[in-house]
Motif scaffolding. Structure first.
Motif, PDB file in Angstrom:
ATOM      1  N   MET A   1       0.839  -1.183   0.000  1.00 54.61           N
ATOM      2  CA  MET A   1       0.000   0.000   0.000  1.00 54.61           C
ATOM      3  C   MET A   1       0.882   1.244   0.000  1.00 54.61           C
ATOM      4  O   MET A   1       1.969   1.246   0.555  1.00 54.61           O
ATOM      5  N   ASN A   2       0.369   2.290  -0.591  1.00 53.34           N
ATOM      6  CA  ASN A   2       1.035   3.583  -0.637  1.00 53.34           C
ATOM      7  C   ASN A   2       0.081   4.619  -0.078  1.00 53.34           C
ATOM      8  O   ASN A   2      -1.122   4.550  -0.313  1.00 53.34           O
ATOM      9  N   TYR A   3       0.618   5.568   0.660  1.00 58.13           N
ATOM     10  CA  TYR A   3      -0.199   6.528   1.391  1.00 58.13           C
ATOM     11  C   TYR A   3       0.162   7.958   1.019  1.00 58.13           C
ATOM     12  O   TYR A   3       1.341   8.295   0.904  1.00 58.13           O
ATOM     13  N   THR A   4      -0.848   8.781   0.871  1.00 61.23           N
ATOM     14  CA  THR A   4      -0.685  10.227   0.805  1.00 61.23           C
ATOM     15  C   THR A   4      -1.257  10.745   2.108  1.00 61.23           C
ATOM     16  O   THR A   4      -2.345  10.343   2.511  1.00 61.23           O
ATOM     17  N   TYR A   5      -0.511  11.606   2.784  1.00 66.68           N
ATOM     18  CA  TYR A   5      -0.939  12.057   4.102  1.00 66.68           C
ATOM     19  C   TYR A   5      -0.678  13.548   4.267  1.00 66.68           C
ATOM     20  O   TYR A   5       0.122  14.142   3.555  1.00 66.68           O
ATOM     21  N   MET A   6      -1.375  14.128   5.229  1.00 67.93           N
ATOM     22  CA  MET A   6      -1.183  15.527   5.553  1.00 67.93           C
ATOM     23  C   MET A   6      -1.098  15.652   7.073  1.00 67.93           C
ATOM     24  O   MET A   6      -1.911  15.082   7.794  1.00 67.93           O
ATOM     25  N   LEU A   7      -0.089  16.390   7.514  1.00 74.37           N
ATOM     26  CA  LEU A   7       0.118  16.656   8.927  1.00 74.37           C
ATOM     27  C   LEU A   7      -0.185  18.109   9.219  1.00 74.37           C
ATOM     28  O   LEU A   7       0.158  18.984   8.424  1.00 74.37           O
ATOM     29  N   GLU A   8      -0.806  18.347  10.366  1.00 69.31           N
ATOM     30  CA  GLU A   8      -0.930  19.711  10.865  1.00 69.31           C
ATOM     31  C   GLU A   8       0.179  19.888  11.892  1.00 69.31           C
ATOM     32  O   GLU A   8       0.306  19.099  12.829  1.00 69.31           O
ATOM     33  N   CYS A   9       0.991  20.914  11.685  1.00 68.43           N
ATOM     34  CA  CYS A   9       2.114  21.191  12.578  1.00 68.43           C
ATOM     35  C   CYS A   9       1.646  22.060  13.739  1.00 68.43           C
ATOM     36  O   CYS A   9       0.604  22.709  13.665  1.00 68.43           O
ATOM     37  N   GLY A  10       2.435  22.095  14.775  1.00 66.91           N
ATOM     38  CA  GLY A  10       2.115  22.875  15.959  1.00 66.91           C
ATOM     39  C   GLY A  10       1.956  24.360  15.687  1.00 66.91           C
ATOM     40  O   GLY A  10       1.276  25.063  16.424  1.00 66.91           O
ATOM     41  N   ASP A  11       2.575  24.858  14.608  1.00 64.49           N
ATOM     42  CA  ASP A  11       2.460  26.278  14.262  1.00 64.49           C
ATOM     43  C   ASP A  11       1.265  26.561  13.353  1.00 64.49           C
ATOM     44  O   ASP A  11       1.094  27.679  12.870  1.00 64.49           O
ATOM     45  N   GLY A  12       0.443  25.536  13.091  1.00 65.66           N
ATOM     46  CA  GLY A  12      -0.749  25.718  12.262  1.00 65.66           C
ATOM     47  C   GLY A  12      -0.520  25.493  10.776  1.00 65.66           C
ATOM     48  O   GLY A  12      -1.466  25.541   9.992  1.00 65.66           O
ATOM     49  N   SER A  13       0.704  25.239  10.373  1.00 63.63           N
ATOM     50  CA  SER A  13       0.981  24.977   8.957  1.00 63.63           C
ATOM     51  C   SER A  13       0.701  23.501   8.645  1.00 63.63           C
ATOM     52  O   SER A  13       0.506  22.685   9.548  1.00 63.63           O
ATOM     53  N   TYR A  14       0.690  23.179   7.355  1.00 62.52           N
ATOM     54  CA  TYR A  14       0.424  21.808   6.906  1.00 62.52           C
ATOM     55  C   TYR A  14       1.602  21.271   6.125  1.00 62.52           C
ATOM     56  O   TYR A  14       2.244  21.990   5.372  1.00 62.52           O
TER      57      TYR A  14
ATOM     58  N   VAL B   1      -5.158   5.978   0.767  1.00 66.88           N
ATOM     59  CA  VAL B   1      -4.395   4.787   0.421  1.00 66.88           C
ATOM     60  C   VAL B   1      -4.522   4.530  -1.075  1.00 66.88           C
ATOM     61  O   VAL B   1      -5.616   4.640  -1.648  1.00 66.88           O
ATOM     62  N   PHE B   2      -3.404   4.172  -1.691  1.00 65.03           N
ATOM     63  CA  PHE B   2      -3.358   3.893  -3.127  1.00 65.03           C
ATOM     64  C   PHE B   2      -2.612   2.593  -3.380  1.00 65.03           C
ATOM     65  O   PHE B   2      -1.753   2.198  -2.586  1.00 65.03           O
ATOM     66  N   ASP B   3      -2.916   1.970  -4.499  1.00 61.76           N
ATOM     67  CA  ASP B   3      -2.225   0.742  -4.876  1.00 61.76           C
ATOM     68  C   ASP B   3      -0.813   1.013  -5.373  1.00 61.76           C
ATOM     69  O   ASP B   3       0.084   0.215  -5.166  1.00 61.76           O
ATOM     70  N   SER B   4      -0.615   2.153  -6.041  1.00 60.65           N
ATOM     71  CA  SER B   4       0.699   2.417  -6.630  1.00 60.65           C
ATOM     72  C   SER B   4       1.340   3.681  -6.075  1.00 60.65           C
ATOM     73  O   SER B   4       0.670   4.613  -5.641  1.00 60.65           O
ATOM     74  N   LYS B   5       2.649   3.676  -6.124  1.00 58.63           N
ATOM     75  CA  LYS B   5       3.457   4.830  -5.722  1.00 58.63           C
ATOM     76  C   LYS B   5       3.100   6.043  -6.574  1.00 58.63           C
ATOM     77  O   LYS B   5       2.993   7.156  -6.065  1.00 58.63           O
ATOM     78  N   GLU B   6       2.912   5.814  -7.863  1.00 58.98           N
ATOM     79  CA  GLU B   6       2.611   6.909  -8.790  1.00 58.98           C
ATOM     80  C   GLU B   6       1.302   7.615  -8.438  1.00 58.98           C
ATOM     81  O   GLU B   6       1.232   8.842  -8.469  1.00 58.98           O
ATOM     82  N   GLU B   7       0.276   6.843  -8.075  1.00 59.60           N
ATOM     83  CA  GLU B   7      -1.008   7.443  -7.680  1.00 59.60           C
ATOM     84  C   GLU B   7      -0.847   8.287  -6.420  1.00 59.60           C
ATOM     85  O   GLU B   7      -1.373   9.396  -6.334  1.00 59.60           O
ATOM     86  N   ALA B   8      -0.122   7.753  -5.448  1.00 58.49           N
ATOM     87  CA  ALA B   8       0.093   8.473  -4.193  1.00 58.49           C
ATOM     88  C   ALA B   8       0.871   9.762  -4.440  1.00 58.49           C
ATOM     89  O   ALA B   8       0.548  10.816  -3.875  1.00 58.49           O
ATOM     90  N   MET B   9       1.865   9.706  -5.301  1.00 58.96           N
ATOM     91  CA  MET B   9       2.675  10.887  -5.604  1.00 58.96           C
ATOM     92  C   MET B   9       1.870  11.944  -6.373  1.00 58.96           C
ATOM     93  O   MET B   9       2.027  13.140  -6.125  1.00 58.96           O
ATOM     94  N   ARG B  10       1.011  11.503  -7.266  1.00 62.87           N
ATOM     95  CA  ARG B  10       0.140  12.455  -7.996  1.00 62.87           C
ATOM     96  C   ARG B  10      -0.802  13.168  -7.031  1.00 62.87           C
ATOM     97  O   ARG B  10      -1.010  14.375  -7.118  1.00 62.87           O
ATOM     98  N   ARG B  11      -1.369  12.414  -6.108  1.00 64.98           N
ATOM     99  CA  ARG B  11      -2.287  13.010  -5.133  1.00 64.98           C
ATOM    100  C   ARG B  11      -1.535  13.970  -4.207  1.00 64.98           C
ATOM    101  O   ARG B  11      -2.034  15.043  -3.872  1.00 64.98           O
ATOM    102  N   GLU B  12      -0.330  13.603  -3.809  1.00 72.33           N
ATOM    103  CA  GLU B  12       0.495  14.486  -2.988  1.00 72.33           C
ATOM    104  C   GLU B  12       0.735  15.812  -3.718  1.00 72.33           C
ATOM    105  O   GLU B  12       0.570  16.891  -3.129  1.00 72.33           O
ATOM    106  N   ALA B  13       1.106  15.739  -4.986  1.00 74.34           N
ATOM    107  CA  ALA B  13       1.368  16.955  -5.771  1.00 74.34           C
ATOM    108  C   ALA B  13       0.111  17.821  -5.864  1.00 74.34           C
ATOM    109  O   ALA B  13       0.182  19.052  -5.747  1.00 74.34           O
ATOM    110  N   TYR B  14      -1.032  17.178  -6.053  1.00 72.77           N
ATOM    111  CA  TYR B  14      -2.299  17.925  -6.134  1.00 72.77           C
ATOM    112  C   TYR B  14      -2.584  18.655  -4.822  1.00 72.77           C
ATOM    113  O   TYR B  14      -2.917  19.841  -4.815  1.00 72.77           O
ATOM    114  N   ILE B  15      -2.443  17.960  -3.706  1.00 75.49           N
ATOM    115  CA  ILE B  15      -2.737  18.545  -2.402  1.00 75.49           C
ATOM    116  C   ILE B  15      -1.766  19.685  -2.095  1.00 75.49           C
ATOM    117  O   ILE B  15      -2.162  20.720  -1.557  1.00 75.49           O
TER     118      ILE B  15
END
Length: 103
Positions: free
Chosen positions: A1-14, A51-65
């Motif tokens: 599995m490949n994951y695209t994720y987003m973290l909220e930092c303590g300073d309010g940034s993502y 969650v994505f099946d491929s690295k490429e899908e996860a990376m595309r979604r990361e770039a979009y976000i």
């Protein structure tokens, strides 16, 4: 599995990233050995996960976000139902909140 994720930092940034091992990657961010951007910005909270099946899908979604505005990222984090799928993804014990206090 490949994951695209987003973290909220303590300073309010993502921070948005992708990985093929979300537990290991979160631990690296929280220990200060993850991305340079997240070092010293704790505590870190996982606010979005896909969650994505491929690295490429996860990376595309990361770039979009990453191209979203802060308002767009906040909206995505608030409307996403990703927590409902943690058991299905075998991540029910995933630590969403950082237990460490901000420096």
């Amino acid at each position: 599995m490949n994951y695209t994720y987003m973290l909220e930092c303590g300073d309010g940034s993502y921070y948005t990233g992708w990985t093929n091992d979300i537990k290991k990657r979160l631990a690296a961010h929280r220990s200060g050995t993850g991305a340079k951007y997240t070092r010293g910005r704790g505590p870190l909270k996982l606010v979005y996960l896909e969650v994505f099946d491929s690295k490429e899908e996860a990376m595309r979604r990361e770039a979009y976000i990453k191209r979203l505005t802060k308002t767009g990222k906040l909206a995505l984090a608030q409307t996403a139902d990703w927590r409902d799928h943690l058991t299905e993804w075998e991540l029910k014990d995933l630590e969403i909140e950082d237990t460490k206090e901000k420096d």
